[in-house]
Scaffold this active site. Structure first.
Site, short mmCIF file in Angstrom:
data_model
loop_
_atom_site.label_atom_id
_atom_site.label_comp_id
_atom_site.label_asym_id
_atom_site.label_seq_id
_atom_site.Cartn_x
_atom_site.Cartn_y
_atom_site.Cartn_z
CB ILE A 125 -40.17 49.67 22.12
CG1 ILE A 125 -41.33 50.65 22.22
CG2 ILE A 125 -39.94 49.25 20.67
CD1 ILE A 125 -42.63 50.08 21.77
CD GLU A 180 -35.76 49.57 22.36
OE1 GLU A 180 -36.09 50.50 23.11
OE2 GLU A 180 -35.51 48.42 22.77
CG ASP A 200 -54.43 25.14 -11.78
OD1 ASP A 200 -55.63 24.89 -11.92
OD2 ASP A 200 -53.65 25.31 -12.72
CG ASN A 233 -34.53 46.84 25.64
OD1 ASN A 233 -34.44 46.02 26.56
ND2 ASN A 233 -35.46 47.78 25.61
#
Length: 948
Positions: free
Chosen positions: A310, A312, A354, A774
């Site tokens: 992971i 993190e 539009d 990490n």
């Protein structure tokens, strides 16, 4: 490919699918606009005198109040469940629980803290109020003039029921959908519902087809529209959620919150990481057990591996990167309401816009004038040219246009000037020199108009040649009038001018020309000929082909003030014609061209007529030869497959309803397009919400559109979208850089741990070391990469269509980088273990991972440019981030108590040199890969892929 269903109005509350429809539902589904009034009254069981109070109370109890249903907000518990349901978060939660069970309290506490911080950030973003329905409710008229039992009374609008008779007059807001019973010159502004800038003319006795588009239902007055002129009386045919506005509210409530491309990519990425993490953890346990290792250490190693999977800091870093993009965009008048909108706009492939108020200025303006001599030539001129060629005739035209007119400027808006024909006898023309007065700053005077926009444009035309409409009206007061009606297509007013009673007449040419006996030339009136009539019709036809609204002007001398029944609209003197339009914003064409260069297609979706929309589209280069113009009626006949084909080739959709817009957006998404929708009206809200990103106008936009949109343009400038696209691409590209930067090191950690288990080594990294790499050494450089300046080529390549966070070439680069760093880290572990045991080996592997990541942050700025030559600009934040991360790493490696807490050991000078040398080799590898890529691009691939 985006799944879709054909949109339909929301079912009325309190009814099941199989149950019989309620009276409110039956009323909403009935084509009241096509039925005679007596049939309507009979069907609703009412009369022109209205309902009795007792019957009204009964119907109110049966059908409920005339208000929009509210949707309960998402609860905090639901938000928490959504946050914890993310695959990446689930892995962290499992890792934290396992760490706690194994009494690794420090690891468990750190991981739980990461989960909580990420969840809080997500919940804060989710708690943005979903107030579209509240804004729609605020548009409802608070009171209404109602006839009950033959007596007029004022009631709260929420108390209206089916069958109530409502009175309308100038300036009132329509409180519910009404079938008109009678009308007198009634006009209603429905731009926010139909997209038309010109008020709709209403006629209770008109014949309307059952399938007529919303804007053509002249026998109806719709809830929330504003009466701009005339008066009327109507019977309530729909209330609350059964009204046209209510059905839009139903669409907003029923439409699910659709994922943005970024959410889809993060979800896909999370699933991939989940699979990798589970597979790797199982492999670690299986291989370790096969080697006969104890289960608990293997479980700790599996936890470490799960953590290494992971990135993190990725969710928080991506959020911060987008938030910084939001701040930059806000400084350029683009207010982002939802963070993922920043990245999503950068990947937009189609902008559905539009027309009224977005591409155009939302105000009528006179752009062509044809006076008597011009008619002889069969040509019209721009107002300035007509004024220069025929100043006296232009003065006559301004006289009629300003007096035969019910509009006015807001207080203080009218510019000073001399009244036309207000001087000595025989004078005709504008002020001296024929020049209109200017404002103090040299710009045109403001033109805020109260009343019909078409009549307001005539006042602006008169004012711009020096006429003060208020002074003119004071000099020549109105003595009599014949109001405009849709049968005559004319309006006439009577004034006294220098002792002579004169009529000023304006109207459609086909209704006014047969009444003309003379035409005004430079020398005065002369008898009109058949050639004159043919020339006038030819000019009017040519102006109509240019999508201009054409009005004719005439005058006539009268013997006296006429009576009420006297016909004053005969033997008229034709003065000239004007052509008006809602002009395009001057900077839109450049913005459209820039979008086309960037590979973004612009599609106009409007409620206006096809000819008008096509002309505006051609002028702005949205419509090109070979493109399709699709009308609402044509779209109604298309099934999903036909619409899928049409959206690929159409650049203009005209006369569309809110449901059509929603189908168009969904068809584009089903075709794989990332769709942005711009708009300002109530009718745009469902499509704004359904699009990948909705962009509302901040000045002219309704509250409904703003609340349904992801982004609001505070200056209403289409060019702001170009900046937003550029900034979105910058954010998207920078998030890719962050992902590459973080995932490469995570991949290296996975390979290191798996290799160690496969070789039956002790763990080369601890869980705390992995978390430190990490978070501590990765987060600051990742944030700095998130503010990297945009490449100069960023608007010269097509939008990214990758379904994942990383494109193929980027994914390959990440894999190679991760494998190289893993190999260097494993080498460092072996060298350190041989020299001083596992602790030294772990420390050296830890150092290689951390320092190689810090160095890669420098060359991660670009996938193509060398580290010493970044063409996008400097990034001082990255310098500070690299210095801070290096300092944090040195604290862990040099301070003994901290080093011991991480499970490390002291290194000697030779070991330090080995760590730094191996880390530097990762920088060399990345630069070598870039050089090979540049060489291949020069050989034949050009610069298309060099996106920075």
């Amino acid at each position: 490919m985006e799944p879709r269903t054909t949109p339909s109005p929301a079912a009325p509350e309190g009814t099941a699918a199989a149950a019989a429809p309620s009276p409110r539902a039956e009323a909403a589904a009935t084509p009241w606009h096509a039925k005679p009034t007596d049939v309507v009254l009979a069907a609703l069981e009412t009369s022109p005198d209205g309902l009795t109070d007792a019957e009204a109370r009964r119907r109110l109890a049966q059908n409920g109040p005339n208000e929009l249903a509210s949707k309960p907000p998402k609860t905090l518990g639901a938000m928490v469940r959504e946050q914890l349901g993310d695959p990446m978060v689930l892995i962290l939660v499992v890792a934290a629980v396992l760490s706690a069970l194994l009494r690794e309290w420090a690891e468990a506490g750190i991981i739980f803290a990461i989960v909580v911080v990420n969840a809080v950030i997500g919940i804060v973003q989710e708690r943005k109020a979903q107030s579209s329905l509240e804004a729609l409710r605020s548009l409802s008229a608070p009171t209404a003039r109602v006839v009950r039992g033959g007596a007029e009374e004022i009631l709260p609008a929420r108390d209206l029921v089916l069958g109530d008779v409502v009175l309308l007059d100038d300036g009132s807001m329509v409180p519910a959908d009404l079938r008109l019973l009678d009308s007198a010159s009634l006009r209603a502004q429905e731009a926010s519902l139909t997209g038309e800038s010109v008020p709709s003319e209403k006629d209770a006795d008109a014949a309307v087809a059952p399938g007529a588009p919303l804007g053509d239902r002249s026998t109806m007055a719709f809830a929330t529209s504003i009466v701009t002129g005339g008066r009327g009386r109507g019977v309530v045919t729909a209330t609350g959620m059964g009204t046209e506005v209510g059905q839009i509210a139903g669409l907003l409530e029923g439409d699910e919150e659709l994922d943005t491309p970024l959410k889809r990519k993060l979800a896909s990425f999370g699933k991939l990481l989940t699979i990798v993490g589970v597979a790797a953890a199982l492999a670690v346990v299986a291989i370790g057990l096969a080697y006969g290792r104890p289960f608990v250490p293997l479980l700790l190693l599996a936890v470490s591996l799960a953590i290494s999977v992971i990135p993190e800091s990725l969710p928080a870093t991506a959020t911060i990167v987008m938030a910084l993009g939001v701040q930059r965009m806000a400084r350029h008048e683009a207010l982002v309401r939802r963070l993922p909108a920043v990245e999503t706009l950068g990947g937009a492939t189609v902008i559905c816009t539009d027309k009224t108020g977005t591409l155009t200025e939302n105000r009528m303006s006179v752009v062509r004038v044809a006076l008597g001599p011009d008619l002889d030539r069969g040509a019209a001129q721009e107002p300035a040219a007509a004024l220069a060629a025929h100043p006296a005739l232009f003065g006559d035209l301004a006289f009629v246009a300003a007096l035969c007119n019910d509009a006015s400027f807001a207080e203080g808006e009218e510019a000073p000037g001399a009244a036309v024909n207000g001087g000595a006898e025989g004078e005709r023309g504008p002020t001296e020199g024929g020049r209109p007065p200017a404002a103090a700053d040299g710009t045109a005077a403001p033109d805020t108009v109260i009343g019909d926009p078409t009549e307001g444009a005539l006042l602006v035309m008169a004012r711009d040649i020096g006429v003060d409409p208020a002074a003119l009206r004071a000099s020549y007061p109105r003595l009599a009038e014949r109001p405009f009606d849709s049968d005559r297509k004319r309006m006439a007013t009577v004034h006294e001018r220098e002792g002579q009673v004169v009529a000023a007449v304006k109207g459609a040419l086909d209704g006014l020309l047969p009444r003309c006996a003379f035409v005004m030339d430079d020398d005065g009136p002369r008898p009109i000929t058949d050639d004159d009539r043919a020339h006038a019709l030819e000019v009017a036809a040519r102006l109509s082909d240019e999508a201009l609204r054409v009005l004719a002007f005439a005058t006539r001398a009268l013997p006296a003030v006429p009576g009420d029944e006297e016909d004053i609209e005969r033997e008229l003197v034709l003065v000239g014609l004007v052509g008006m339009m809602d002009p395009p914003r001057p900077d839109v064409r450049t913005a459209v061209d820039t979008c086309r260069t960037a590979g973004v297609r612009t599609v106009m979706i409007t409620g206006d007529h096809a000819a008008t929309a096509r002309a505006i589209g051609e002028e702005l280069d949205i419509y090109r030869p070979g493109d399709l113009v699709v009308t609402g009626e044509e779209l109604e006949e298309m099934d999903d497959a036909a619409l899928d084909d049409a959206v690929r080739r159409a650049s203009v959709f005209a006369r569309v309803s809110p449901y059509h817009k929603l189908r168009i957006v969904r068809a584009l998404k089903h075709d794989g397009e990332v769709t942005a929708m711009t708009g300002d009206g109530v009718n745009d809200a469902p499509a704004l919400k359904a699009a990948d990103i909705g962009v509302a106008m901040g000045i002219t936009g309704t509250d409904v559109a703003k609340d349904a949109a992801d982004m609001v343009l505070l200056d209403d400038r289409f060019t702001t979208i170009v900046y937003a696209v550029r900034e979105g691409r910058r954010v998207h590209r920078n998030i890719q850089k962050v992902v590459q930067f973080l995932v490469a090191d995570n991949l290296a950690e996975i390979v290191v741990l798996l290799a160690a288990v496969a070789l039956n080594w002790n763990a080369p990294l601890t869980a705390v070391m992995i978390l430190w790499v990490n978070l501590a050494t990765a987060t600051l450089p990742a944030l700095a990469l998130g503010v990297e300046p945009a490449s100069r080529h960023i608007m010269e390549h097509p939008p990214l269509r990758a379904g994942t966070l990383l494109e193929g070439r980027q994914a390959r680069r990440v894999v190679f980088q991760g494998l190289f760093v893993a190999a260097f880290a494993l080498l460092a572990f072996v060298v350190g273990r041989e020299a001083g045991g596992d602790a030294v080996g772990r420390t050296m592997a830890f150092g290689v991972l951390a320092f190689s990541q810090v160095l890669r942050a420098v060359n991660q700025r670009s996938d193509t440019d060398p580290v010493w030559d970044r063409e996008g600009g400097r990034n001082p934040q990255l310098v500070w981030a690299v210095a801070a991360s290096t300092a944090l790493m040195l604290v862990v490696l040099l301070v003994p108590p901290v080093r011991e807490a991480f499970g490390g050991a002291a290194m000697d000078a030779w070991q330090w040199a080995t760590v730094l040398g191996l880390a530097f080799l990762s920088l060399v590898q990345t630069e070598a890969a870039k050089a090979i890529g540049r060489w291949r691009a020069r050989r034949g691939q050009g610069t298309a892929g060099l996106q920075g």
